[in-house]
Write a protein that holds these residues in place. Structure first.
Motif, PDB file in Angstrom:
ATOM      1  N   VAL A   1      -7.117  -3.914 -45.412  1.00  0.00           N
ATOM      2  CA  VAL A   1      -6.936  -4.653 -44.156  1.00  0.00           C
ATOM      3  C   VAL A   1      -6.968  -6.167 -44.366  1.00  0.00           C
ATOM      4  CG1 VAL A   1      -8.027  -5.119 -41.918  1.00  0.00           C
ATOM      5  CG2 VAL A   1      -7.775  -2.777 -42.711  1.00  0.00           C
ATOM      6  N   ALA A   2      -7.782  -6.657 -45.290  1.00  0.00           N
ATOM      7  CA  ALA A   2      -7.915  -8.099 -45.465  1.00  0.00           C
ATOM      8  C   ALA A   2      -6.971  -8.670 -46.524  1.00  0.00           C
ATOM      9  CB  ALA A   2      -9.358  -8.446 -45.830  1.00  0.00           C
ATOM     10  N   ILE A   3      -6.886  -8.043 -47.663  1.00  0.00           N
ATOM     11  CA  ILE A   3      -6.093  -8.606 -48.756  1.00  0.00           C
ATOM     12  C   ILE A   3      -4.606  -8.335 -48.563  1.00  0.00           C
ATOM     13  CG2 ILE A   3      -5.797  -8.725 -51.263  1.00  0.00           C
ATOM     14  CD1 ILE A   3      -8.553  -9.709 -50.128  1.00  0.00           C
ATOM     15  N   GLY A   4      -4.267  -7.181 -48.020  1.00  0.00           N
ATOM     16  CA  GLY A   4      -2.858  -6.853 -47.788  1.00  0.00           C
ATOM     17  C   GLY A   4      -2.122  -7.893 -46.962  1.00  0.00           C
ATOM     18  N   PRO A   5      -2.631  -8.268 -45.790  1.00  0.00           N
ATOM     19  CA  PRO A   5      -1.933  -9.274 -44.985  1.00  0.00           C
ATOM     20  C   PRO A   5      -1.817 -10.630 -45.681  1.00  0.00           C
ATOM     21  CG  PRO A   5      -3.465  -8.068 -43.612  1.00  0.00           C
ATOM     22  CD  PRO A   5      -3.731  -7.646 -45.034  1.00  0.00           C
ATOM     23  N   VAL A   6      -2.830 -11.011 -46.449  1.00  0.00           N
ATOM     24  CA  VAL A   6      -2.756 -12.293 -47.157  1.00  0.00           C
ATOM     25  C   VAL A   6      -1.631 -12.258 -48.184  1.00  0.00           C
ATOM     26  CG1 VAL A   6      -3.957 -13.908 -48.692  1.00  0.00           C
ATOM     27  CG2 VAL A   6      -5.192 -12.840 -46.813  1.00  0.00           C
ATOM     28  N   THR A   7      -1.537 -11.183 -48.938  1.00  0.00           N
ATOM     29  CA  THR A   7      -0.494 -11.113 -49.967  1.00  0.00           C
ATOM     30  C   THR A   7       0.899 -11.129 -49.340  1.00  0.00           C
ATOM     31  OG1 THR A   7      -0.605  -8.700 -50.082  1.00  0.00           O
ATOM     32  CG2 THR A   7      -1.956  -9.917 -51.637  1.00  0.00           C
ATOM     33  N   VAL A   8       1.070 -10.434 -48.236  1.00  0.00           N
ATOM     34  CA  VAL A   8       2.386 -10.403 -47.586  1.00  0.00           C
ATOM     35  C   VAL A   8       2.711 -11.750 -46.948  1.00  0.00           C
ATOM     36  CG1 VAL A   8       3.740  -9.341 -45.737  1.00  0.00           C
ATOM     37  CG2 VAL A   8       2.352  -7.910 -47.236  1.00  0.00           C
ATOM     38  N   ALA A   9       1.787 -12.281 -46.158  1.00  0.00           N
ATOM     39  CA  ALA A   9       2.040 -13.553 -45.468  1.00  0.00           C
ATOM     40  C   ALA A   9       2.235 -14.699 -46.462  1.00  0.00           C
ATOM     41  CB  ALA A   9       0.898 -13.867 -44.509  1.00  0.00           C
ATOM     42  N   ALA A  10       1.407 -14.733 -47.492  1.00  0.00           N
ATOM     43  CA  ALA A  10       1.539 -15.789 -48.499  1.00  0.00           C
ATOM     44  C   ALA A  10       2.865 -15.677 -49.237  1.00  0.00           C
ATOM     45  CB  ALA A  10       0.370 -15.732 -49.479  1.00  0.00           C
ATOM     46  N   SER A  11       3.324 -14.464 -49.464  1.00  0.00           N
ATOM     47  CA  SER A  11       4.606 -14.263 -50.149  1.00  0.00           C
ATOM     48  C   SER A  11       5.793 -14.686 -49.288  1.00  0.00           C
ATOM     49  CB  SER A  11       4.761 -12.797 -50.554  1.00  0.00           C
ATOM     50  OG  SER A  11       3.780 -12.441 -51.497  1.00  0.00           O
ATOM     51  N   MET A  12       5.657 -14.545 -47.989  1.00  0.00           N
ATOM     52  CA  MET A  12       6.748 -14.928 -47.083  1.00  0.00           C
ATOM     53  C   MET A  12       6.800 -16.436 -46.845  1.00  0.00           C
ATOM     54  SD  MET A  12       6.282 -11.888 -44.266  1.00  0.00           S
ATOM     55  CE  MET A  12       7.465 -12.573 -43.133  1.00  0.00           C
ATOM     56  N   PHE A  13       5.700 -17.126 -47.056  1.00  0.00           N
ATOM     57  CA  PHE A  13       5.591 -18.537 -46.705  1.00  0.00           C
ATOM     58  C   PHE A  13       6.586 -19.443 -47.449  1.00  0.00           C
ATOM     59  CE2 PHE A  13       3.900 -22.742 -46.313  1.00  0.00           C
ATOM     60  CZ  PHE A  13       3.300 -22.775 -45.075  1.00  0.00           C
ATOM     61  N   PRO A  14       6.716 -19.368 -48.790  1.00  0.00           N
ATOM     62  CA  PRO A  14       7.593 -20.321 -49.483  1.00  0.00           C
ATOM     63  C   PRO A  14       9.058 -20.287 -49.014  1.00  0.00           C
ATOM     64  CG  PRO A  14       6.156 -19.249 -51.051  1.00  0.00           C
ATOM     65  CD  PRO A  14       5.990 -18.525 -49.745  1.00  0.00           C
ATOM     66  N   ALA A  15       9.613 -19.110 -48.820  1.00  0.00           N
ATOM     67  CA  ALA A  15      11.013 -19.025 -48.376  1.00  0.00           C
ATOM     68  C   ALA A  15      11.168 -19.592 -46.967  1.00  0.00           C
ATOM     69  CB  ALA A  15      11.492 -17.577 -48.419  1.00  0.00           C
ATOM     70  N   THR A  16      10.214 -19.310 -46.104  1.00  0.00           N
ATOM     71  CA  THR A  16      10.265 -19.850 -44.744  1.00  0.00           C
ATOM     72  C   THR A  16      10.103 -21.360 -44.776  1.00  0.00           C
ATOM     73  OG1 THR A  16       9.307 -17.783 -43.941  1.00  0.00           O
ATOM     74  CG2 THR A  16       9.288 -19.639 -42.429  1.00  0.00           C
ATOM     75  N   ALA A  17       9.248 -21.864 -45.653  1.00  0.00           N
ATOM     76  CA  ALA A  17       9.068 -23.316 -45.787  1.00  0.00           C
ATOM     77  C   ALA A  17      10.354 -23.981 -46.259  1.00  0.00           C
ATOM     78  CB  ALA A  17       7.929 -23.617 -46.754  1.00  0.00           C
ATOM     79  N   ARG A  18      11.039 -23.358 -47.200  1.00  0.00           N
ATOM     80  CA  ARG A  18      12.324 -23.895 -47.662  1.00  0.00           C
ATOM     81  C   ARG A  18      13.302 -24.038 -46.506  1.00  0.00           C
ATOM     82  NH1 ARG A  18      12.489 -20.067 -51.551  1.00  0.00           N
ATOM     83  NH2 ARG A  18      11.150 -20.822 -53.170  1.00  0.00           N
ATOM     84  N   ARG A  19      13.386 -22.979 -45.691  1.00  0.00           N
ATOM     85  CA  ARG A  19      14.288 -23.023 -44.534  1.00  0.00           C
ATOM     86  C   ARG A  19      13.857 -24.087 -43.536  1.00  0.00           C
ATOM     87  NH1 ARG A  19      13.825 -17.468 -44.805  1.00  0.00           N
ATOM     88  NH2 ARG A  19      12.491 -17.461 -42.957  1.00  0.00           N
ATOM     89  N   ALA A  20      12.562 -24.186 -43.282  1.00  0.00           N
ATOM     90  CA  ALA A  20      12.054 -25.160 -42.312  1.00  0.00           C
ATOM     91  C   ALA A  20      12.312 -26.585 -42.787  1.00  0.00           C
ATOM     92  CB  ALA A  20      10.568 -24.941 -42.064  1.00  0.00           C
ATOM     93  N   LEU A  21      12.122 -26.825 -44.081  1.00  0.00           N
ATOM     94  CA  LEU A  21      12.363 -28.161 -44.620  1.00  0.00           C
ATOM     95  C   LEU A  21      13.845 -28.507 -44.619  1.00  0.00           C
ATOM     96  CD1 LEU A  21       9.799 -28.144 -47.549  1.00  0.00           C
ATOM     97  CD2 LEU A  21       9.675 -29.503 -45.451  1.00  0.00           C
ATOM     98  N   ALA A  22      14.698 -27.492 -44.710  1.00  0.00           N
ATOM     99  CA  ALA A  22      16.145 -27.725 -44.646  1.00  0.00           C
ATOM    100  C   ALA A  22      16.580 -28.061 -43.220  1.00  0.00           C
ATOM    101  CB  ALA A  22      16.902 -26.504 -45.158  1.00  0.00           C
ATOM    102  N   GLY A  23      15.771 -27.648 -42.241  1.00  0.00           N
ATOM    103  CA  GLY A  23      16.027 -28.017 -40.850  1.00  0.00           C
ATOM    104  C   GLY A  23      17.019 -27.157 -40.112  1.00  0.00           C
TER     105      GLY A  23
END
Length: 158
Positions: free
Chosen positions: A15-37
């Motif tokens: 319950v605790a580690i699973g969401p962190v691994t998934v959310a953290a893994s999704m963050f960089p690609a979303t950040a790339r898109r957000a920074l691209a605007g």
């Protein structure tokens, strides 16, 4: 009592580690898109949610080693090499999350929220570095999970 402690330990890990691994893994690609605007408003909201998930579940994740120690103590395996290695790798994973992943997520989140003024360290490489640190965190947890399942030298015969 050992079965209860082990059950809480395993459920907490899922319950605790699973969401962190998934959310953290999704963050960089979303950040790339957000920074691209492209769709900054939506991506920024997703980034905020992913970062909040990582922070909250990282705090909740403290339950995992607490019940892990209690379980190991009740099983009498606190001195076993596989457990000591697991403890060390868990500490390294926690350090990677707290010192490398979460602060870099915060910097990228700030940069995405204020795309007009780039933040230091949020250039084209920042999402890639974050992905590398996140992958390291995930790999450490995968190794710990395997050690917990295999338990080298255990007497279970499995």
């Amino acid at each position: 009592m050992t079965k209860f402690l082990l059950s809480v330990h395993v459920i907490a890990a899922i319950v605790a580690i699973g969401p962190v691994t998934v959310a953290a893994s999704m963050f960089p690609a979303t950040a790339r898109r957000a920074l691209a605007g492209a769709d900054a408003g939506r991506d920024l909201a997703v980034l905020r949610s992913l970062h909040r998930i990582c922070r909250v579940y990282a705090a909740v994740g403290i339950v995992v080693p607490v019940f892990g120690f209690a379980t190991a103590s009740s099983l009498g395996v606190l001195g076993d090499a596989w457990l000591l290695v697991s403890i060390a790798l868990t500490a390294v994973a926690a350090a990677v999350l707290a010192l490398l992943v979460l602060p870099r997520q915060q910097r990228l989140l700030t940069a995405a929220a204020d795309t007009g003024r780039p933040q230091p360290g949020t250039g084209g490489r920042a999402p890639a570095r974050l992905a590398m640190y996140t992958g390291t965190f995930n790999l450490l947890w995968a190794v710990v999970t395997v050690l917990m399942i295999v338990r080298p030298g255990s007497t279970t015969g499995v």
